[in-house]
Each structure stands twice: as C-alpha cells, then as structure tokens.
Scaffold this motif. Structure first.
Motif, mmCIF file in Angstrom:
data_model
loop_
_atom_site.group_PDB
_atom_site.id
_atom_site.type_symbol
_atom_site.label_atom_id
_atom_site.label_comp_id
_atom_site.label_asym_id
_atom_site.label_seq_id
_atom_site.Cartn_x
_atom_site.Cartn_y
_atom_site.Cartn_z
ATOM 1 N N ASP A 1 64.182 -40.462 -1.129
ATOM 2 C CA ASP A 1 65.228 -41.225 -1.837
ATOM 3 C C ASP A 1 64.651 -41.844 -3.105
ATOM 4 O OD1 ASP A 1 67.147 -40.792 0.154
ATOM 5 O OD2 ASP A 1 66.816 -42.722 1.147
ATOM 6 N N GLU A 2 63.461 -42.443 -2.943
ATOM 7 C CA GLU A 2 62.858 -43.140 -4.092
ATOM 8 C C GLU A 2 62.478 -42.149 -5.192
ATOM 9 O OE1 GLU A 2 63.593 -45.948 -3.758
ATOM 10 O OE2 GLU A 2 63.025 -46.869 -1.849
ATOM 11 N N ALA A 3 62.065 -40.951 -4.775
ATOM 12 C CA ALA A 3 61.738 -39.923 -5.770
ATOM 13 C C ALA A 3 62.979 -39.634 -6.616
ATOM 14 C CB ALA A 3 61.258 -38.652 -5.066
ATOM 15 N N GLY B 1 62.213 -57.498 -1.085
ATOM 16 C CA GLY B 1 62.255 -56.787 -2.370
ATOM 17 C C GLY B 1 63.483 -55.904 -2.521
ATOM 18 N N GLU B 2 63.609 -54.924 -1.619
ATOM 19 C CA GLU B 2 64.756 -54.013 -1.727
ATOM 20 C C GLU B 2 66.056 -54.765 -1.459
ATOM 21 O OE1 GLU B 2 62.972 -51.063 0.959
ATOM 22 O OE2 GLU B 2 63.150 -49.612 -0.677
ATOM 23 N N GLY B 3 65.967 -55.830 -0.629
ATOM 24 C CA GLY B 3 67.152 -56.663 -0.404
ATOM 25 C C GLY B 3 67.626 -57.272 -1.720
ATOM 26 N N ALA C 1 56.749 -48.025 -6.760
ATOM 27 C CA ALA C 1 56.113 -48.779 -5.661
ATOM 28 C C ALA C 1 56.847 -48.487 -4.354
ATOM 29 C CB ALA C 1 56.145 -50.273 -5.968
ATOM 30 N N ALA C 2 58.165 -48.418 -4.441
ATOM 31 C CA ALA C 2 58.975 -48.206 -3.233
ATOM 32 C C ALA C 2 58.812 -46.790 -2.671
ATOM 33 C CB ALA C 2 60.447 -48.470 -3.538
ATOM 34 N N LEU C 3 58.278 -45.867 -3.473
ATOM 35 C CA LEU C 3 57.973 -44.515 -2.970
ATOM 36 C C LEU C 3 56.586 -44.471 -2.321
ATOM 37 C CD1 LEU C 3 58.449 -41.105 -4.761
ATOM 38 C CD2 LEU C 3 56.275 -41.675 -3.729
ATOM 39 N N ASP D 1 71.594 -45.848 -1.141
ATOM 40 C CA ASP D 1 70.323 -45.517 -0.460
ATOM 41 C C ASP D 1 69.567 -46.794 -0.094
ATOM 42 O OD1 ASP D 1 70.898 -42.841 -0.866
ATOM 43 O OD2 ASP D 1 69.585 -42.647 -2.624
ATOM 44 N N GLU D 2 69.547 -47.737 -1.042
ATOM 45 C CA GLU D 2 68.781 -48.972 -0.799
ATOM 46 C C GLU D 2 69.322 -49.732 0.402
ATOM 47 O OE1 GLU D 2 65.980 -49.526 -1.956
ATOM 48 O OE2 GLU D 2 66.015 -48.121 -3.619
ATOM 49 N N ALA D 3 70.641 -49.685 0.594
ATOM 50 C CA ALA D 3 71.236 -50.394 1.727
ATOM 51 C C ALA D 3 70.628 -49.884 3.039
ATOM 52 C CB ALA D 3 72.748 -50.216 1.724
ATOM 53 N N ARG D 4 70.351 -48.566 3.100
ATOM 54 C CA ARG D 4 69.713 -47.995 4.308
ATOM 55 C C ARG D 4 68.284 -48.490 4.461
ATOM 56 N NH1 ARG D 4 71.688 -43.170 2.509
ATOM 57 N NH2 ARG D 4 69.620 -42.580 1.825
ATOM 58 N N HIS D 5 67.570 -48.545 3.327
ATOM 59 C CA HIS D 5 66.166 -48.972 3.394
ATOM 60 C C HIS D 5 66.078 -50.413 3.904
ATOM 61 C CE1 HIS D 5 65.509 -45.946 -0.166
ATOM 62 N NE2 HIS D 5 65.987 -45.383 0.918
ATOM 63 N N VAL D 6 66.987 -51.239 3.402
ATOM 64 C CA VAL D 6 67.000 -52.645 3.821
ATOM 65 C C VAL D 6 67.377 -52.741 5.302
ATOM 66 C CG1 VAL D 6 68.060 -54.901 3.428
ATOM 67 C CG2 VAL D 6 67.548 -53.416 1.475
HETATM 68 FE FE LIG Z 1 64.304 -48.294 -1.499
#
Ligand SMILES: [Fe+2]
Ligand SMILES: [Fe+2]
Length: 399
Positions: free
Chosen positions: A211-213, A261-263, A182-184, A291-296
């Motif tokens: 990143d999600e891939a 969500g990503e948080g 979903a995040a991709l 990676d998630e920290a960047r997305h958030v």
């Molecule tokens: Fe993400």
C-alpha cells in the motif's frame, strides 16, 4: 502366507524405483498398523527394492520365494517409526499456537514438520506479541481493496492552479512522500521478523508495505505533474521519521507509527481531500486515506490484543512516547513550509480574510488530530487523562 494379507497390490512390471512405491504406500495407508498386505509383481530386483524401501519407512517385510505367489508380504509399521518418527505437527489450520517453534520454519500452519528441520530465526514468535483476531479479515479486506494508480486516478483531468498554489501542493506532496517511505520500510522489516506460523499478520504487514509503495507512487506522480522536481525536505521532518525507523520493538513501533502517526495522517488526508485545490490531489488523498484507515485499525487491534495479554505493555508504550518526545524536543517538528502550504491550501487565495480562515482550519486540523489520537489511545487501553497527556507529546511532524 497370502491368506493372512488383508489386501494385495499388483505392480505388474512396475518397479518400486519407477513409482511402484506409491501403490504400496497407498495400500498400506488403507490398513491399520500391524496389518499385512501382499505385493505381487515381476520387476527385476523387486524384492531387494521393497526391502530397502520398507526399512526406510518402518514397515516389516517378508520376502516370498514362490513363483506363483506374491513377491513379498509387508506389515504396516507404526507411524512413529521410520522417517516421520518425531515429526512435529504445527497446530491447527484455524488457530495459531501460543509459541511458534523455530524448526517449524517456513511450514504452513497445520503442516507436519519432519524431525531435524533447521531452526529459523523469526524473533516475533509468540501469539501474545503479534496476533490479532481481526488479522485474516483485515488482510482479506486489504487484498480486495487494492487499486491501480494508473486507472484509479484521472491523471489527465484538466485543472487550472495559480503557480503558488501548485507550489504549495508540491511541498505537501514532498512531505507526504518521505512519510510514506518510513511507513513502507517499517512494516516491510517486521514482515520478515514475524514467524510464518502467524501467517495472516505476516501477510497483512506485506500488503501494508505494498500500500505504502503505491502511496509513494501517487504522491510523487502528483508532485511531478507540473513541476520538474520535488520541494523541500527538512531536518526536523527526517529526524522525526528516523526515530520511527530506529525503533526495533514491534509493539512500540506499532504505537508510534500506526496508532499515533498514521492515525494523525488519517486526519491530514481528510483535510487534504476537503481542501485540495485540484481534482487529482483530492482523489489521491481519498484513496490513500482508505488504505491508511486499515493500517490504523490493525495497529489499534494489535496493541489492544497485546495489552489484554500483558497489561504492563501500557507502561512501556507510554515510556516510548515520552522518550521519543524528549529526543525530538529540540527539533523544529513540522516544517514551516508544510504548515504554510496547508494554510494556503485551506485558504484557497491570498486574501487576508481567506488566509485567516485557512489558518483557523489548520488549527481545527491539529485539534482533530489530537482528538483522534486520544480516542485511539483509549481504545488500546489508556485512561482518558493519560491518553490526553500522551497525545500532546506526539511529534509535531504528525508522523
Ligand atoms: Fe500507512
Ligand atoms: Fe501510506
């Protein structure tokens, strides 16, 4: 008439149709509008070609008939005439404009777009709704932080796990994979809707999808390390993710997916890093968490900026969280298989005391996720009380 020409161009036998126009153009660029230049040359049909070229470019031309003189004298026309009449500059390289025009299309920021360029349909075309000052820095950081799944993780590092603990890892990975999918899909879709004038945001969304891939790849690889297939995928989990995929608005999606969500996932990945029963799960969780920290950070920065431009957005964000809660109210939320697997991983054994401790650690995880959400909602612009109420409405599926 050569005595009036400010400078001259010697073409020799080079034709205008053979690249000679470049020399003429260059000479004209060097003089101001209204200034004549003399063109010498003996290519066949030179005068005819020069006349046609000047007409298209908006310069005046006088053909000379003297054998020993220039072939023609060209007077530089105004830049406003000819082919580039009405051409549209697309702002400056450093800072995007408030509104990106449809006909700027794919042109890079600060390029000059020829009049008559086609209109493109990029619905996210205002600075207020897409821009974040941190976009360039976040993109540069993301580009520099890409890791290679083949080498960043010691896939052949030996470890010994009880069968049931391995099953718990596989179940958690199965759950993570569908969340990562979903995040991709979501940033990939918005990357194609952002006007390219806001290049850094488009790039950021694209690299986020990449990143999600990678996350899908490493979670799949860990799950299948010692098992022939993945675990269970639940109706509750997929229904929760479908509400994310179905949200068409960029800001609302950013809130639901990235901030909430990503948080929450960031906290989950920290939990997995801490309680992973094997070194590979630990490494994978750590790398994905980075990676998630960047997305958030992008989601929070984006909404903070948007809210600063349009404070009424806060109400729409709150509505979206409430709406999603209502849609999901009758679903199971986090599947019990995932919950049980997390307890077992945190327990590390089947001893009752260990299970109790594992269960308590999962309660702490849930509380930490809540605190993280409240903190981020406040950063976006909500007051503490509202942030607390909205955090409590977040899906039990975590994402
Ligand atoms: Fe993400
Ligand atoms: Fe991810």
């Amino acid at each position: 008439m050569t005595e009036h020409a400010a400078c001259s161009v010697e073409l020799g036998d080079l034709g205008i149709d053979q690249g000679g126009h470049l020399l003429v153009k260059r000479a004209l660029r060097a003089v101001s509008v209204g200034t004549p230049i003399a063109v010498y040359g003996n290519a066949p049909e030179l005068a005819v070609h020069l006349r046609g070229w000047c007409r298209a470019q908006g310069h005046d031309i006088e053909i000379a008939n003297r054998v020993d003189g220039p072939a023609a004298v060209i007077t530089r026309g105004s830049a406003e005439v000819g082919r580039w009449r009405g051409a549209d500059p697309t702002g400056t390289a450093a800072t995007p404009e408030e509104h990106a025009r449809a006909h700027w299309g794919l042109a890079g920021r600060s390029a000059t777009v020829e009049s008559g360029a086609p209109d493109f349909d990029f619905p996210l075309d205002t600075r207020a709704e897409v821009w974040v000052e941190e976009a360039a820095r976040l993109y540069a950081h993301a580009a520099a932080s890409q890791w290679n799944p083949a080498t960043a993780i010691a896939w052949d590092e030996p470890f010994d796990l009880h069968d049931e603990i391995e099953d718990a890892v596989v179940q958690v990975m199965t759950y993570l994979i569908e969340n990562e999918t979903a995040a991709l899909v979501i940033p990939a879709r918005f990357a194609s809707q952002v006007h390219p004038h806001f290049r850094e945001v488009m790039q950021l969304l694209a690299i986020q999808a990449a990143d999600e891939a990678r996350h899908i790849e490493v979670f799949t690889r860990r799950a299948l390390l010692r098992r022939p297939k993945l675990g269970l995928s639940t109706v509750g989990g997929q229904t929760s993710l479908k509400t994310l995929i179905d949200e068409p608005n960029f800001a609302l999606s950013s809130m639901l997916l990235s901030v909430l969500g990503e948080g929450s996932f960031l906290t989950l990945l920290g939990f997995l890093q801490q309680h992973a029963p094997d070194p590979i799960t630990r490494q994978v969780s750590r790398l994905v968490g980075q990676d998630e920290a960047r997305h958030v950070a992008f989601g929070v920065a984006h909404l903070k900026h948007h809210v600063s431009k349009d404070p009424t957005l806060l109400g729409r964000l709150a509505d979206a969280i409430e709406r999603r809660h209502d849609v999901l109210a009758n679903t199971a939320g986090l599947n019990e298989e995932v919950f049980d697997a997390l307890v077992l991983l945190a327990a590390g054994s089947w001893q009752p005391a260990a299970l109790h401790s594992g269960w308590e650690k999962v309660q702490v995880l849930l509380a930490d996720m809540g605190q993280g959400r409240i903190h981020r909602l406040c950063k976006v612009g909500f007051d503490g009380k509202t942030a607390e109420a909205l955090s409590a409405l977040h899906t039990r599926n975590f994402m």
